[in-house]
Design a protein around this motif. Structure first.
Motif, PDB file in Angstrom:
ATOM      1  N   SER A   1       0.853  -1.193   0.000  1.00 50.21           N
ATOM      2  CA  SER A   1       0.000   0.000   0.000  1.00 50.21           C
ATOM      3  C   SER A   1       0.885   1.237   0.000  1.00 50.21           C
ATOM      4  O   SER A   1       1.634   1.473   0.944  1.00 50.21           O
TER       5      SER A   1
ATOM      6  N   ARG B   1       2.744  10.787  -2.671  1.00 50.04           N
ATOM      7  CA  ARG B   1       1.690  10.142  -3.462  1.00 50.04           C
ATOM      8  C   ARG B   1       1.138  11.092  -4.515  1.00 50.04           C
ATOM      9  O   ARG B   1       0.867  10.698  -5.648  1.00 50.04           O
TER      10      ARG B   1
ATOM     11  N   TYR C   1      -2.254   6.460 -10.178  1.00 50.43           N
ATOM     12  CA  TYR C   1      -2.470   5.987  -8.817  1.00 50.43           C
ATOM     13  C   TYR C   1      -3.969   5.887  -8.589  1.00 50.43           C
ATOM     14  O   TYR C   1      -4.692   6.874  -8.694  1.00 50.43           O
TER      15      TYR C   1
ATOM     16  N   GLU D   1      -6.914   4.457  -5.977  1.00 49.36           N
ATOM     17  CA  GLU D   1      -7.275   3.882  -4.683  1.00 49.36           C
ATOM     18  C   GLU D   1      -8.450   2.933  -4.860  1.00 49.36           C
ATOM     19  O   GLU D   1      -9.472   3.310  -5.422  1.00 49.36           O
TER      20      GLU D   1
ATOM     21  N   ASP E   1      -4.155   0.817  -4.962  1.00 49.55           N
ATOM     22  CA  ASP E   1      -3.875   0.886  -3.534  1.00 49.55           C
ATOM     23  C   ASP E   1      -5.135   0.545  -2.749  1.00 49.55           C
ATOM     24  O   ASP E   1      -6.137   1.252  -2.823  1.00 49.55           O
TER      25      ASP E   1
ATOM     26  N   SER F   1      -1.040  -3.936  -7.886  1.00 53.13           N
ATOM     27  CA  SER F   1      -1.149  -4.065  -6.431  1.00 53.13           C
ATOM     28  C   SER F   1       0.155  -4.518  -5.782  1.00 53.13           C
ATOM     29  O   SER F   1       0.384  -4.251  -4.604  1.00 53.13           O
TER      30      SER F   1
ATOM     31  N   PRO G   1       3.770  -0.887  -7.002  1.00 55.26           N
ATOM     32  CA  PRO G   1       3.895  -0.287  -5.667  1.00 55.26           C
ATOM     33  C   PRO G   1       5.190  -0.703  -4.949  1.00 55.26           C
ATOM     34  O   PRO G   1       5.795   0.103  -4.252  1.00 55.26           O
TER      35      PRO G   1
END
Length: 186
Positions: free
Chosen positions: A59, A69, A78, A80, A100, A132, A136
């Motif tokens: 994360s 970020r 990016y 979420e 994320d 994921s 990251p």
């Protein structure tokens, strides 16, 4: 040594290993990749799991400061993933993306997946895993690929529509554990 195999092992968005066993020692350090096409017989004590093996989910919400970020969007997309998401934007293949979940807790991620899986149906499973896990990890400065002599927490993505490379309503993630391997040997 503990050996795990599955339909495929996710290494990167461009590379998934098939017919391969990943071997770890008791500390979680990857010691070997055994390519079954190069063997006369399958290695003993290999636990086969039904799904896709990857390293752990990272994360960026936990790994980076908010300012870091915000700066990410210049380099990547990016996105979420949470229970409130209305849909996944078109994933631009020209720019890497990071999904994320806002957590690295597998139980919490599975709750989110249960809620949002219908919204992810157009997404390729390897894009979801890459977004994921792989990207990251690279951004957070962690090992992004399962590699020799790296410590890795291995996950298995289960209940995948593998022929179509899609997530399903039943898709779940779980950690591969040494204790699970020990139970199989008995």
């Amino acid at each position: 040594m503990y050996r795990f195999s599955s339909v495929c092992i996710f290494v990167s968005p461009e590379l998934q290993l098939k017919r391969t066993v990943i071997e770890q020692d008791q500390t979680g350090c990857i010691k070997n990749f055994i390519y079954l096409d190069e063997q006369y017989m399958e290695p003993a004590n290999t636990l086969f799991v039904d799904g896709i093996i990857s390293t752990q989910i990272v994360s960026l919400k936990l790994a980076l400061l908010p300012k870091e970020r915000d700066e990410l969007n210049q380099q990547i997309q990016y996105i979420e993933l949470n229970k409130d998401i209305t849909g996944i934007p078109d994933v631009n293949k020209m720019k890497p993306f990071a999904f994320d979940f806002g957590t690295e807790n597998i139980d919490e991620i599975n709750e989110i997946l249960l809620t949002i899986s219908p919204k992810l149906k157009s997404l390729n499973i390897f894009d979801l895993i890459g977004g994921s896990v792989y990207y990251p990890s690279k951004i957070a400065g962690k090992p992004a690929e399962p590699a020799l002599n790296n410590h890795a927490k291995l996950l298995v993505w289960e209940n995948i529509d593998l022929p179509n490379k899609k997530i399903t309503q039943k898709t779940r993630i779980r950690a591969l554990t040494i204790s699970e391997h020990e139970v199989q040997k008995q």
